[in-house]
Design an enzyme around this catalytic site. Structure first.
Site, mmCIF file in Angstrom:
data_model
loop_
_atom_site.group_PDB
_atom_site.id
_atom_site.type_symbol
_atom_site.label_atom_id
_atom_site.label_comp_id
_atom_site.label_asym_id
_atom_site.label_seq_id
_atom_site.Cartn_x
_atom_site.Cartn_y
_atom_site.Cartn_z
ATOM 1 N N LYS A 168 -13.559 10.161 10.410
ATOM 2 C CA LYS A 168 -12.789 9.899 8.859
ATOM 3 C C LYS A 168 -11.849 11.350 8.985
ATOM 4 O O LYS A 168 -10.747 11.312 8.948
ATOM 5 C CB LYS A 168 -12.636 8.915 8.109
ATOM 6 C CG LYS A 168 -12.888 7.865 8.168
ATOM 7 C CD LYS A 168 -13.473 7.070 6.685
ATOM 8 C CE LYS A 168 -13.816 5.236 7.289
ATOM 9 N NZ LYS A 168 -14.537 4.695 6.964
ATOM 10 N N LYS B 234 -11.322 1.088 17.091
ATOM 11 C CA LYS B 234 -11.521 -0.155 16.630
ATOM 12 C C LYS B 234 -10.562 -0.449 15.117
ATOM 13 O O LYS B 234 -10.098 -0.360 14.701
ATOM 14 C CB LYS B 234 -12.977 0.208 15.335
ATOM 15 C CG LYS B 234 -13.317 -0.614 15.068
ATOM 16 C CD LYS B 234 -14.479 0.497 13.945
ATOM 17 C CE LYS B 234 -13.988 0.440 12.510
ATOM 18 N NZ LYS B 234 -15.173 0.137 11.556
ATOM 19 N N LYS C 13 -10.020 -1.009 8.167
ATOM 20 C CA LYS C 13 -8.683 -1.111 7.166
ATOM 21 C C LYS C 13 -8.354 -0.108 6.947
ATOM 22 O O LYS C 13 -6.696 0.274 6.132
ATOM 23 C CB LYS C 13 -9.908 -1.845 5.589
ATOM 24 C CG LYS C 13 -10.233 -2.850 5.500
ATOM 25 C CD LYS C 13 -11.238 -3.580 4.769
ATOM 26 C CE LYS C 13 -12.159 -4.461 4.900
ATOM 27 N NZ LYS C 13 -13.774 -3.689 4.993
HETATM 28 N N1 AQP Z 1 -13.889 -3.722 14.326
HETATM 29 C C1 AQP Z 1 -14.380 -4.064 14.550
HETATM 30 N N2 AQP Z 1 -15.446 -4.596 15.318
HETATM 31 C C2 AQP Z 1 -17.358 -4.816 15.158
HETATM 32 N N3 AQP Z 1 -17.702 -4.577 13.719
HETATM 33 C C3 AQP Z 1 -17.228 -3.853 12.985
HETATM 34 N N4 AQP Z 1 -16.773 -4.355 11.434
HETATM 35 C C4 AQP Z 1 -16.120 -2.929 10.556
HETATM 36 N N5 AQP Z 1 -14.800 -3.316 11.732
HETATM 37 C C5 AQP Z 1 -15.133 -4.006 13.274
HETATM 38 C C6 AQP Z 1 -18.249 -4.477 10.638
HETATM 39 O O1 AQP Z 1 -17.854 -5.505 9.423
HETATM 40 C C7 AQP Z 1 -18.805 -5.255 8.429
HETATM 41 C C8 AQP Z 1 -18.603 -4.677 7.224
HETATM 42 O O2 AQP Z 1 -17.597 -3.683 6.994
HETATM 43 P P1 AQP Z 1 -17.082 -2.501 6.297
HETATM 44 O O3 AQP Z 1 -15.948 -2.827 5.293
HETATM 45 O O4 AQP Z 1 -18.037 -2.927 5.300
HETATM 46 O O5 AQP Z 1 -17.021 -1.234 6.723
HETATM 47 P P2 AQP Z 1 -15.745 -0.496 7.788
HETATM 48 O O6 AQP Z 1 -16.902 -0.886 8.824
HETATM 49 O O7 AQP Z 1 -16.189 0.721 8.171
HETATM 50 O O8 AQP Z 1 -15.176 -1.556 8.203
HETATM 51 P P3 AQP Z 1 -13.440 -0.771 8.074
HETATM 52 O O9 AQP Z 1 -12.226 -2.236 8.550
HETATM 53 O O10 AQP Z 1 -13.493 0.003 9.268
HETATM 54 O O11 AQP Z 1 -13.464 -0.642 6.635
HETATM 55 P P4 AQP Z 1 -12.578 1.230 6.376
HETATM 56 O O12 AQP Z 1 -11.952 1.133 7.045
HETATM 57 O O13 AQP Z 1 -13.102 0.283 4.189
HETATM 58 O O14 AQP Z 1 -13.787 1.890 6.521
HETATM 59 C C9 AQP Z 1 -19.553 -3.865 9.319
HETATM 60 O O15 AQP Z 1 -20.719 -4.538 10.084
HETATM 61 C C10 AQP Z 1 -18.765 -3.068 10.321
HETATM 62 O O16 AQP Z 1 -19.548 -2.798 11.466
#
Ligand code: AQP
Length: 320
Positions: free
Chosen positions: A110, A189, A192
């Site tokens: 990030k 990947k 969000k």
């Molecule tokens: N692209 C992905 N492929 C597989 N698993 C994913 N997860 C997220 N993106 C992928 C899994 O979703 C769960 C919840 O994720 P989160 O929202 O708590 O945080 P994250 O992993 O940081 O998801 P984002 O979308 O990338 O959120 P932001 O951008 O806000 O940080 C986790 O188990 C994650 O592995």
């Protein structure tokens, strides 16, 4: 076996969240004592709009219930309804070496992307360790991106147990290889915060446009494509439906399948996949009292367990 997983209300949930975490968690709810939470404290590292957090928290609850989380089998709650997790975060932070956090990819990625980072994001893995350890969790179903954080949790639990005596269960990550890292519409990947998501729910027209807008190369439809497995639309199709994905991969490899038709198929398969969940979500939206009741009953159960484990930890380290 206690299964624990969380999801941030930092934006609309997407296919990565669904296939990486929600679907495996829903499948596991029948195999043990499942605790699933909406990680609203975590969302504070990246989202600074109170109303949006409230709305997203409600939406995550609707999405997860619509997709099949069964509150009769799983304890479903909001992270901040268990404030004990913050006290444990402090305790665990005192045993967490800086170097362990400095090595975490999610923070490094990030900050490398120029996303403003704060100390909350840096210490996020300690809060996550607390989330996991405070419920005596054995298994944590996550996507590949969270594997390192579960390893950090293991390290912290072992350190605490060595320093103060056996206190915490040391958990294991559970990662489904084929959906470990679902790609976004830009091939990175799906995330969000990267603006490259395909949401689970949303207006048909906008989602169709997003899928039809996935960039492809300029080869003609008739050209054979020996690298068909690298095609982003094929990869996403395979995530949603493995057998249709394989079938279309062969068609693309052989030549004769246009990218427009491939993306149309991806949209149809994806749209049909969530049809029943869309109907359930619409029903739940008209029954928000039920959703609030599920979360408050879940919070009471989760908090009772958290208080028991926190008390154990406070005693072990001499705070009681
Ligand atoms: N692209 C992905 N492929 C597989 N698993 C994913 N997860 C997220 N993106 C992928 C899994 O979703 C769960 C919840 O994720 P989160 O929202 O708590 O945080 P994250 O992993 O940081 O998801 P984002 O979308 O990338 O959120 P932001 O951008 O806000 O940080 C986790 O188990 C994650 O592995």
């Amino acid at each position: 076996m206690r299964i624990l997983s969380g999801i941030q209300p930092s934006g609309a949930l997407h296919l990565g969240n669904y296939f990486g975490m929600m679907r495996p968690s829903i499948e596991l709810q029948n195999q043990g004592d499942a605790f699933y939470f909406i990680a609203d404290y975590h969302s504070m590292t990246s989202l600074f709009d109170a109303e949006e957090r409230r709305r997203n928290t409600r939406d995550v609850a609707l999405d997860f219930l619509a997709c099949g989380l069964d509150p009769r089998r799983a304890v479903f709650f909001r992270q901040s309804d268990v404030p004990e997790v913050c006290e444990l975060t402090w305790i665990l932070g005192t045993l967490t070496p800086m170097g362990l956090l400095e090595r975490c990819h999610s923070f490094k990625d990030k900050s490398a992307k120029g996303i403003p980072v704060n100390s909350g994001l840096f210490t996020y893995p300690v809060l996550m360790a607390s989330d996991i350890l405070i419920y005596d969790s054995n298994v944590v179903p996550v996507g590949q991106d969270q594997k390192q954080h579960v390893e950090v949790t293991r390290d912290i639990a072992i350190k605490f147990n060595e320093a103060y005596g056996q206190t915490f269960v040391v958990p294991e990550p559970r990662i489904r290889g084929e959906v470990a890292k679902v790609p976004g519409v830009d091939g990175e990947k799906m995330s969000k915060s990267y603006g490259n998501t395909i949401e689970i729910f949303g207006p048909e027209k906008a989602l169709r446009k997003k899928i039809m807008g996935i960039k492809m190369d300029s080869r003609a439809p008739g050209d054979p494509k020996p690298d068909a497995d690298q095609n982003l639309a094929i990869q996403l199709l395979t995530v949603v439906d493995g057998s249709i994905g394989k079938d279309y991969e062969e068609k693309l490899r052989a030549g004769g399948l246009g990218y427009g038709d491939l993306k149309k198929k991806l949209f149809e398969v994806y749209w049909d996949h969530f049809a029943a969940a869309r109907d359930r979500r619409a029903e739940l939206e008209n029954n928000l009292d039920y959703v609030h009741q599920v979360l408050s009953e879940g919070a009471a159960k989760a908090r009772a367990k958290a208080q028991e484990v926190l008390h154990r930890a406070r005693k072990a380290c001499g705070l009681e």
